[in-house]
Design an enzyme around this catalytic site. Structure first.
Site, PDB file in Angstrom:
ATOM      1  N   PHE A 129     -52.052   8.650 -26.165  1.00 49.81           N
ATOM      2  CA  PHE A 129     -52.155   8.351 -24.735  1.00 49.81           C
ATOM      3  C   PHE A 129     -53.226   7.279 -24.489  1.00 49.81           C
ATOM      4  CE2 PHE A 129     -54.142   9.246 -20.557  1.00 49.81           C
ATOM      5  CZ  PHE A 129     -53.070   8.863 -19.765  1.00 49.81           C
ATOM      6  N   GLN A 130     -52.858   6.235 -23.808  1.00 49.31           N
ATOM      7  CA  GLN A 130     -53.731   5.105 -23.464  1.00 49.31           C
ATOM      8  C   GLN A 130     -54.322   4.419 -24.699  1.00 49.31           C
ATOM      9  OE1 GLN A 130     -56.439   6.195 -20.209  1.00 49.31           O
ATOM     10  NE2 GLN A 130     -54.843   5.590 -18.789  1.00 49.31           N
ATOM     11  N   LYS A 179     -63.411   7.580 -29.495  1.00 53.48           N
ATOM     12  CA  LYS A 179     -64.028   8.685 -28.748  1.00 53.48           C
ATOM     13  C   LYS A 179     -64.856   9.590 -29.658  1.00 53.48           C
ATOM     14  CE  LYS A 179     -62.925  11.458 -24.746  1.00 53.48           C
ATOM     15  NZ  LYS A 179     -61.859  11.954 -23.858  1.00 53.48           N
ATOM     16  N   MET A 492     -52.699 -26.157  -4.515  1.00 55.66           N
ATOM     17  CA  MET A 492     -52.669 -27.133  -5.602  1.00 55.66           C
ATOM     18  C   MET A 492     -51.251 -27.261  -6.181  1.00 55.66           C
ATOM     19  SD  MET A 492     -54.399 -29.383  -7.055  1.00 55.66           S
ATOM     20  CE  MET A 492     -56.165 -29.243  -7.174  1.00 55.66           C
TER      21      MET A 492
END
Lengths: 577, 173
Positions: A129-130, A179, A492
């Site tokens: 996850f992530q 982690k 622009m």
């Protein structure tokens, strides 16, 4: 615990203490003198945030509304202070949202350290996850990056990160910390990094290069200097000024070199590049010696390389050896930090002046004034021009404000017309041209230089790319001044469509929200101006405000920025209309 | 227009994870196809040596050196033209054992500095080392026997002139 013990514990970090990796991250930041970081929490970086809670009296964390905002704020902070900006994010989407700011910092040589959380080591490569491979993703846009998987690696890698980010040609470094490494405990001991094997931050200055450069400079009849951000990054403003004043050479700036020399300095002849001034662009192809100082011959500066300064001898003062001969073949490369090389070449330079040559720059400026500047600053038509807004800001700030501009027409106008008395006053996204840069960068700039006025000049398109950072401003109460020049176009791109795509305005017209109401929604004082007679008062009111302030100026819808060198054309093909 | 020629790059680096990506990205970003690549430890402890072979112009090669050396973990990068190096490649050819006693194959093995490195009831494996053209030649000649597998290594190269890498490392320290 006695007070004495507490003091000792705070200052003697070299004494080993058993702490978590997350706490070590904070201690490393403190050791590097960091007291302000920008970021956004999430699962994989939560241990660090938990420690931040404990250290909030020593380390201020600014919660931006998007991770991109964190990087741009860190950039703005770094650009006005010369210190390393720090941004922090979680893994996966948090980390990828940093990438635009990192790429921007890389191309504009901004010192920045980004810290990302990562899934635990045992989950790496499992599409957890992530989880994203932020090391792989950020590799092409970082000066260096590293993934920490063990807590004990943290002090050494963090020290290395800061050293690499700020030394030599500065740049962004990303440190990804798993982690488990944030949770694990180890004996913390910090030593600052002063060298890295395989990395020579600053090349050795060669005497023969100084002599060869001095010979070209002393023998030139029509010398011209183009200076870039290297002067600012090298903190070499004084050496640069002494050099040009002794040599008497007209000096033009790149967009990132702007403010290294006061705008009103008699040898300052304006801006080079696509929307630079007529004189320095045109005379690039007439000078007999072109002395490039801390600039990298970006294609927006050179135009067509086949016709760029072919008649001139080229001398390049540069810290990054990879920049030498990359775009423009040099006759002499003076490698080294310009603070050192300019100081060392000074005694070898003859005192000189070039009144006839300077006169040519003045003549070109007169042509540009009559064809462009007069109409920009003193328009006869009803619609407000962007330039007259900048003029009012100049008058109100007396050239002492930090101007943070976004990307587009307003940026070119801001860089063309803003006046600066001191260095590190122009903050803009030069190399990457990142829309959305200015609002968060202005937050960082104001926090870095709280005693100076910071005015963000933003187009209506760019503003909406990071408009959510108004929330950061509200929460932090940082008193930035925001000026949106609203022409209801991606100006622009529209200009290019008009000039090169038969006025086919594909997807450039914008239907905008009520910006004043939005600003007020964030509890910010706000005003809209669309008439010339109200402009000066509105600008003055904004500048007088002690708080954050939003000013929308409705400008002419289809104004163009001139002069202009069409993409890929020669600098001498610069157009005035 | 400058001529395109073969350049061999010797890049000495720290032995860190990820450096391969950084280096290959430098070629990728410039749209330069890497013809071959090898990596091994070098004569210096903890220093690795990458060998890249690419077809580019001299000025591209010079710029690549700058970009390669710009990487933090790169100690030194060198580029060499063909006549500045001694190089070799190795190939393995897996062929059905029914051709093992074929006289043609036997004679080619002698001629091409090749050896049989494995024999089983079903197949045998020939190893050959030489210049790229020699390996190509051998491949063409063995192909009619039906190659069950063919693989070749990247180039490994030694410069004819001295590369003062040890002195340089001393300087870095």
């Amino acid at each position: 615990m006695s007070t004495e013990t507490q003091t000792v514990k705070k200052t003697t970090t070299s004494k080993k203490v058993n702490i978590s990796g997350a706490e070590a991250v904070i201690k490393c930041l403190l050791e590097e003198g960091v007291d302000l970081i920008y970021g956004y929490p999430g699962g994989a970086i939560m241990p660090v945030y938990d420690e931040l809670y404990k250290y909030q009296d020593q380390l201020q964390h600014v919660l931006t509304r998007h991770e991109q905002g964190a990087t741009h704020s860190a950039q703005g902070y770094a650009r006005v202070t010369g210190k390393v900006g720090v941004a922090i994010a979680t893994s996966g989407p948090g980390a990828t949202n940093l990438v635009t700011g990192i790429a921007d910092a890389q191309i504009d040589s901004t010192p920045m350290v980004c810290i990302t959380g990562q899934v635990a080591k045992h989950l790496l490569g499992s599409d957890a996850f992530q989880e994203t491979d932020i090391i792989g993703i950020s590799m092409p846009v970082t000066k260096w990056n590293y993934q920490i998987t063990k807590a004990s690696e943290i002090p050494e890698i963090m020290a290395k990160a800061f050293y690499i980010a700020r030394s030599g040609r500065p740049g962004p470094v990303l440190i990804d910390i798993t982690k488990n490494a944030q949770f694990d405990k180890f004996d913390f001991d910090y030593k600052k990094c002063t060298s890295v094997r395989s990395y020579k931050a600053t090349p050795e200055v060669k005497e023969y290069a100084l002599n060869a450069a001095a010979e070209i400079i002393n023998n030139a009849k029509k010398p011209m200097i183009v200076f870039g951000q290297g002067v600012i990054l090298g903190k070499a403003e004084a050496e640069f000024k002494a050099f040009i004043e002794k040599a008497g050479i007209p000096s033009a700036w790149t967009i990132l070199g702007l403010s290294a020399l006061p705008t009103d300095h008699p040898l300052n002849v304006g801006m080079v590049g696509m929307h630079g001034n007529y004189g320095p662009n045109k005379l690039t192809n007439e000078c007999d010696a072109l002395i490039a100082i801390g600039m990298r011959f970006d294609d927006r500066v050179t135009g067509d390389l086949n016709t760029y300064a072919k008649q001139a001898k080229i001398v390049h003062f540069e810290i990054d050896p990879a920049e030498v001969d990359k775009n423009v073949k040099t006759d002499v490369a003076v490698l080294g930090d310009v603070k050192e090389t300019l100081a060392k070449i000074l005694p070898k330079i003859d005192k000189n002046s070039y009144p006839d040559w300077m006169e040519e720059f003045k003549e070109h400026m007169t042509i540009e004034f009559n064809k462009v500047i007069k109409n920009d600053l003193h328009p006869e038509k009803d619609g407000l021009t962007m330039a007259e807004v900048i003029k009012e800001i100049n008058e109100a700030s007396k050239g002492n404000a930090i101007i943070v501009s976004d990307v587009g027409q307003h940026q070119m106008i801001a860089c063309r017309y803003a006046k600066f008395n001191q260095s590190k006053s122009n903050v803009t996204s030069g190399g990457l041209g990142t829309m959305g840069f200015a609002l968060p960068a202005a937050i960082g700039a104001k926090m870095g230089q709280p005693d100076r006025e910071v005015v963000a000049i933003i187009g209506d398109g760019s503003y909406q790319m990071t408009i959510q950072e108004l929330g950061t401003i509200y929460q932090t109460k940082v008193p930035v001044k925001i000026v949106v020049l609203n022409n209801e176009f991606l100006g622009m791109v529209r200009q290019w469509q008009q000039l090169f795509f038969d006025k086919r305005y594909a997807s450039t017209e914008m239907v905008n929200p009520d910006f004043v109401t939005i600003a007020k929604g964030y509890h910010m004082e706000a005003e809209r101006v669309s008439k010339r007679e109200n402009l000066a008062t509105a600008v003055q009111k904004m500048m007088d405000s002690k708080d954050a302030y939003f000013l929308e100026v409705c400008v002419e819808k289809e104004d163009n920025v001139f002069p202009m060198i069409p993409s890929g054309a020669s600098v001498s093909d610069i157009r005035l209309s | 227009m400058e001529d395109i020629q073969k350049f061999t790059f010797s890049v000495y680096t720290e032995n860190n994870i990820g450096i391969l990506n950084r280096l290959s990205a430098i070629f990728l970003k410039r749209h330069i196809n890497i013809e071959s690549m090898t990596v091994s430890k070098s004569e210096i402890e903890d220093v690795h040596r990458f060998t890249f072979v690419v077809n580019i112009t001299k000025s591209q090669a010079d710029k690549l050196i700058g970009q390669l050396e710009k990487q933090i973990e790169v100690i030194k990068a060198y580029s060499h033209t063909e006549d500045e190096i001694i190089y070799q490649e190795t190939a393995l050819f897996k062929i059905s054992s029914k051709h093992l006693y074929d006289e043609d194959i036997q004679s080619r093995l002698k001629f091409r500095r090749a050896n049989i490195v494995a024999i089983t009831p079903n197949y045998f494996v020939i190893e050959a080392t030489g210049l790229k053209d020699e390996i190509d030649n051998m491949h063409d000649k063995l192909k009619p026997y039906g190659l069950l597998q063919f693989v070749r290594s990247g180039r490994i190269a030694i410069s004819r002139s001295k590369m003062a890498i040890s002195e340089l490392l001393h300087e870095f320290n």
